[in-house]
Design a protein around this motif. Sequence first.
Motif, mmCIF file in Angstrom:
data_model
loop_
_atom_site.group_PDB
_atom_site.id
_atom_site.type_symbol
_atom_site.label_atom_id
_atom_site.label_comp_id
_atom_site.label_asym_id
_atom_site.label_seq_id
_atom_site.Cartn_x
_atom_site.Cartn_y
_atom_site.Cartn_z
ATOM 1 N N ALA A 1 0.963 -1.377 -0.003
ATOM 2 C CA ALA A 1 -0.029 0.222 -0.092
ATOM 3 C C ALA A 1 0.902 1.563 -0.126
ATOM 4 O O ALA A 1 0.248 2.316 0.044
ATOM 5 C CB ALA A 1 -0.861 -0.021 1.355
ATOM 6 N N VAL A 2 2.085 1.120 -0.244
ATOM 7 C CA VAL A 2 2.964 2.337 -0.164
ATOM 8 C C VAL A 2 3.109 2.856 -1.540
ATOM 9 O O VAL A 2 3.287 2.109 -2.347
ATOM 10 C CB VAL A 2 4.490 1.814 0.153
ATOM 11 C CG1 VAL A 2 5.357 3.129 0.440
ATOM 12 C CG2 VAL A 2 4.510 1.240 1.601
ATOM 13 N N PRO A 3 2.477 4.114 -1.601
ATOM 14 C CA PRO A 3 2.490 4.869 -2.957
ATOM 15 C C PRO A 3 4.031 5.022 -3.596
ATOM 16 O O PRO A 3 4.580 6.321 -3.468
ATOM 17 C CB PRO A 3 1.807 5.913 -2.842
ATOM 18 C CG PRO A 3 2.157 6.240 -1.384
ATOM 19 C CD PRO A 3 2.206 5.365 -0.716
ATOM 20 N N LEU A 4 4.883 4.267 -3.930
ATOM 21 C CA LEU A 4 6.072 4.196 -4.349
ATOM 22 C C LEU A 4 6.493 5.355 -5.457
ATOM 23 O O LEU A 4 7.477 6.043 -5.485
ATOM 24 C CB LEU A 4 6.794 3.037 -5.197
ATOM 25 C CG LEU A 4 7.029 1.821 -4.146
ATOM 26 C CD1 LEU A 4 7.664 0.805 -4.815
ATOM 27 C CD2 LEU A 4 8.042 2.315 -2.938
ATOM 28 N N ARG A 5 5.514 5.665 -6.375
ATOM 29 C CA ARG A 5 5.692 6.726 -7.427
ATOM 30 C C ARG A 5 4.833 7.721 -7.042
ATOM 31 O O ARG A 5 4.558 8.624 -8.014
ATOM 32 C CB ARG A 5 5.429 5.907 -8.647
ATOM 33 C CG ARG A 5 6.200 4.696 -9.118
ATOM 34 C CD ARG A 5 7.551 5.056 -9.222
ATOM 35 N NE ARG A 5 8.378 3.559 -9.610
ATOM 36 C CZ ARG A 5 8.987 2.991 -8.746
ATOM 37 N NH1 ARG A 5 9.177 3.347 -7.466
ATOM 38 N NH2 ARG A 5 9.496 1.810 -9.125
ATOM 39 N N ARG A 6 4.363 8.046 -5.739
ATOM 40 C CA ARG A 6 3.580 8.838 -5.555
ATOM 41 C C ARG A 6 2.214 8.990 -5.992
ATOM 42 O O ARG A 6 1.496 7.998 -5.848
ATOM 43 C CB ARG A 6 4.424 10.409 -5.520
ATOM 44 C CG ARG A 6 5.721 10.419 -4.747
ATOM 45 C CD ARG A 6 6.176 11.754 -4.755
ATOM 46 N NE ARG A 6 5.129 12.537 -3.649
ATOM 47 C CZ ARG A 6 5.241 13.989 -3.806
ATOM 48 N NH1 ARG A 6 5.946 14.713 -4.655
ATOM 49 N NH2 ARG A 6 4.545 14.442 -2.889
#
Length: 480
Positions: A87-92
Motif C-alpha cells: 500500500a506504499v505509493p512508491l511513485r507518489r
Amino acid sequence: MAREYGKVTPSILEKLTEALGKNRVLADEASMEPYSWDETGKNFAVMPEVVVRPGSTEEVQAVMAIAQRHHIPVTMSAARSGVAGGAVPLRRGIVITTEKMNRIIEIDEINRTATVEPGVITNDLCKVVAERGFLYAGSPMSTLTSTVGGNVATNAGGAKGIRYGSTRAHVLGLEAILPGGEVIRLGGKIRKGTWGYDLKDLIIGSEGTLAVVTKIIVNLEPLPGRTADLLVPFASIDEAVLATSKILSLGVSLISCEYLDQPSVLLTSRYVNYAYPFQERAGAFLLVQVEGASEEDLERDCDRVGNLCYDQGAMEVFVADNRSDSADIWSVRQNYAEALRVRDPYFVSGDVLVPLSEVPAIVKAIGERAEKYDLECVICGHIGEGNMHPDIFKPDGMSVKEWEVYAEKFFADLIRVAVDLGGIGSGEHGVGFVKKPFLIETKGRVEMALMERVKGAFDPDWILNPGKIVDDHIQEEGTP
C-alpha cells in the motif's frame, strides 16, 4: 530505464474535487501522512500527491479516467495492515482509499453468498453472516483490522486455512475497474465453470497492480458445529511437526492447527496478561481446533488428537472447557502482531511457505540466520500448511535506514532457503516491493516475462501500483 509518470497539478486536483467533492480529496501533508505507509513500517513511507476517498464504483471510474488521461500512478489503500509494502505509493501520485466503500450490500441466504464493498472490515462481515447462521471462512488472523478488499489483494490466509483455504477459495465474483474507467464483472454467484480464462483468479493476489476492485461476492459456509480447542506444548519443533502431520492424517474434522514458539508465547502472554501452561519449559506450542457432529463425536476426536500428541512427546494436552478458556487460549495467537508492535514498532514481519515435511528445516534455518545476524526473532505460523512467520526486532543503536537494509538481507537469505526446500517466499503476506527482488531472483525468466505481459494487458501504461511485484521499467533498445 524507469517509466515517467505525470504529476498531480492544481488542475488535476480541481478535476478530482469536481468528481468527488471537496471532502473526499485530501491534499495537505498532515491528512495524507497516514496513507504514506503500511505495517511494513514508517521507514518505508512515501508521501502521495493526493488521497481520494470515493464512495461508489462510478466515483472510482471517474478517478481512474483522470489518472489514465494524465498518466498518473494510482495506489490502492485499505486498512494498510499489509507487511510487504503493497500500500506504499512508491511513485507518489494518487492514493485511492476504500474506507468510504464499506457497505455489506447483500446477504443471499439461498445462494450462500455475501456481496460487499472492498472497505468492509473482515470481522464486521464475519459477525453479520454469523447472525444468519453462516461463516465467512476467508478471514485472516488480522480479522479485526483488515478489509475484505485487502484480503483479496494479497490472497490472505488465516488460522482456518487448513480447513477452508485462503481468500481465493472464497471469492466467487468481482467487480473491478481498469485504467481508463472500464468496468469488468467476473464470476458471480456460481461455484464452478469452464468459460474462458479465469481473469478473476488473476486479480486475486495481484495487490492492486491489475485493476481496482469495487465489489466482491464471497462464498459463505455453514457455521461449524460443536468445536473444541486444544493447547499442546512440546519440548521441540520436531515433535510438534510430527504430531501435526499425524493429526492431519487422523481423519478428524480439523478447523485450525497453529504454531507458536516459546519466545513468541512469552512475549505475547505478557501483553494479553494470560500465561500458557508450561510456557517456561516448552519449546513449541500447537493450537488445535476440532469440530464434531455431536458431543460424543467431538469428545472422541479430541481424545484421538490428544492421545496422538502424547504419543509424539506432548508435555500435556489442555482442552478448553468453555468459551472463556477458548478465548484465552486464542488470545495469545490473535494478539501476536500487536504484542510485537508494542515491543518494537520497527519489527519486520515475513512469511515463508514450505512443504510440511520441511518445517523443522526452515525453523532451524530461521534460528541459524537470526544467530548469524545477531537478531532477536520469534516465530508463529499456520503449521498445517507449512506457512511460517519469522518476525525480527531492530537491534538497539541501529538506525532505521540501516535496519531496512539489514532486515532485507536476513529475509533474502531465508527466502533462498525456502525455495531450496521446495517452497516460496510468501504464503499470504504478498510481494509488494519488499519481496519483489526475491521474487524476481527465484522465478524463471520466462515466468517473469509472462507476468509482465499480463500486467501490460490489464494496465498498458503501468499506472496501477507501479513498482510492486514486477518492475515498472521500460526495456531499452538493444537490451535483453
